[in-house]
Design an enzyme around this catalytic site. Structure first.
Site, short mmCIF file in Angstrom:
data_model
loop_
_atom_site.label_atom_id
_atom_site.label_comp_id
_atom_site.label_asym_id
_atom_site.label_seq_id
_atom_site.Cartn_x
_atom_site.Cartn_y
_atom_site.Cartn_z
N LYS A 113 0.83 -1.21 0.00
CA LYS A 113 0.00 0.00 0.00
C LYS A 113 0.86 1.25 0.00
CE LYS A 113 -4.16 -1.89 2.13
NZ LYS A 113 -5.05 -1.85 3.29
N LYS A 198 -5.08 -10.79 -6.45
CA LYS A 198 -6.22 -10.92 -5.55
C LYS A 198 -7.37 -10.00 -5.96
CE LYS A 198 -5.95 -8.69 -1.69
NZ LYS A 198 -5.73 -8.09 -0.39
N LYS A 201 -10.79 -4.38 -3.36
CA LYS A 201 -11.58 -3.14 -3.45
C LYS A 201 -10.75 -2.02 -4.06
CE LYS A 201 -13.69 -4.13 0.95
NZ LYS A 201 -13.39 -3.90 2.34
#
Ligand code: TYM
Length: 335
Positions: A113, A198, A201
């Protein structure tokens, strides 16, 4: 007999997708009668990445409504919002002070991230797993049902428990050592546009995921355009065919069939035959959830009463653990 306790949560960033459902929420629902369950909406975690204040509260309600729509039963499960129970933030601070910085810097999700966010990385993103540890430990949870991507955070939580108890507890541990509950199937649902990544969102393309609240048209379109391969005959577990394994797994879980039934059924199929089958199965599986969700959202008073009751029950348990942790650290609570 006292039931073991389960705790888990989902962040209200965007709508829930099939990964969240098959990796987490569905498992909470299926096993809920065996345990005493605390299930919350992780809205404090949601602001570790840039967020929109105008939609945060609404998205939080949406996730809570989806928990109910997916089948959480208030006889077994307490549903609440993380930010409603201030002990989560308070225990995080206490745990921060015993968590070595390099443990957090080693977290894979932080590294991934942080790369995405470039220069704009806030301290909350680094501290995210400590908040997650506080979430779990406040409820003295025995089991934490999550998808595969949360495994490292659970290991960190266990390290924090051991360190806390070693440094500050006497003979009787203050914090309970939780165990992850990760199913072998559905723990890692992959993107529809790339079977090696994966379903997430945060993927900029909505075509990469099926959201629980997607319309029939969207589901049809997403499955029609999802990535496949040129091989005829569909099989599980072929590492050269990640999309094939992923789509068969989704079909297996949503249809309720066993792996060998699906393997048999799809052995000679081509994609032209399989895609409509998957589309139909997905629409049928999501329809009751979507209908129930709509009914709950039409009665916000009910949803609020669920969250109010949840907050009270959660607060009582969380404050009890917080007081024990503070006492162990040497704070005086008497006044
Ligand atoms: P979040 O919101 O990213 O995801 C919620 C749950 O869904 C699982 N999941 C998946 N499972 C299978 N395939 C996928 N593609 C997939 N994507 C997500 C996640 O593993 C998770 O179980 N930090 C957590 C929320 C949280 C939490 C906690 C969980 C906060 N505190 C305490 C357990 C205990 C998170 O961001 O999940």
């Amino acid at each position: 007999m006292v039931k073991q306790r389960v705790l888990s949560g989902v962040q209200p960033t965007g709508s829930l997708h099939l990964g969240n459902y098959l990796g987490a929420v569905r498992n909470w629902v299926e096993n809920q009668s065996q345990y005493e369950n605390f299930l919350f909406v992780a809205d404090l975690h949601a602001i570790t990445v840039p967020h929109n204040p105008a939609t945060l509260a609404g998205d939080t309600y949406k996730v809570a409504a989806l928990y109910l729509a997916c089948g959480l039963d208030l006889n077994h499960s307490t549903i609440f919002v993380q930010s409603h129970v201030s002990a989560h933030s308070e225990l995080t601070w206490l745990l921060n002070c015993i968590t070595p910085l390099n443990w957090l810097q080693d977290m894979i999700q932080f590294k991934e991230k942080a790369v995405k966010q470039g220069e704009n990385v806030n301290t909350g993103l680094l501290d995210y797993p400590v908040l997650m540890a506080a979430d779990i430990l406040l409820y003295q949870a025995d089991k934490v049902p999550v998808g595969e991507d949360q495994k490292q955070h659970l290991e960190l939580t266990r390290d924090i428990v051991n360190r806390f108890n070693h440094l500050f507890a006497g003979k009787k541990p203050v914090l309970k050592l939780p165990e992850p509950l990760i199913r072998s199937e559905g723990a890692r649902v992959m993107s529809l546009t790339d079977g090696t990544r994966k379903m997430s969102k945060s993927d900029p393309s909505d075509m990469s995921r099926i959201n629980l609240l997607d319309s029939t048209d969207d589901i049809v379109k997403k499955i029609k355009r999802c990535k496949t391969d040129l091989v005829r005959g569909l099989t599980f577990d072929d590492s050269e065919r990640p999309e094939c394994n992923n789509l068969l797994t989704i079909y297996m879980l949503l249809s309720g069939k066993t792996k060998s039934e699906v393997a048999q059924e799809c052995l000679d199929m081509g994609w032209g035959q399989f895609k409509p089958l998957l589309t139909e199965t997905t629409i049928a599986a999501l329809k009751p959830i979507q209908e129930k969700y709509q009914a709950i959202m039409d009665d916000l008073g009910y949803l609020e009463s669920v969250l109010r009751q949840g907050r009270e029950k959660a607060q009582a348990q969380a404050n009890d653990t917080l007081a024990k942790a503070k006492t162990a650290l040497g704070y005086s609570l008497a006044l």
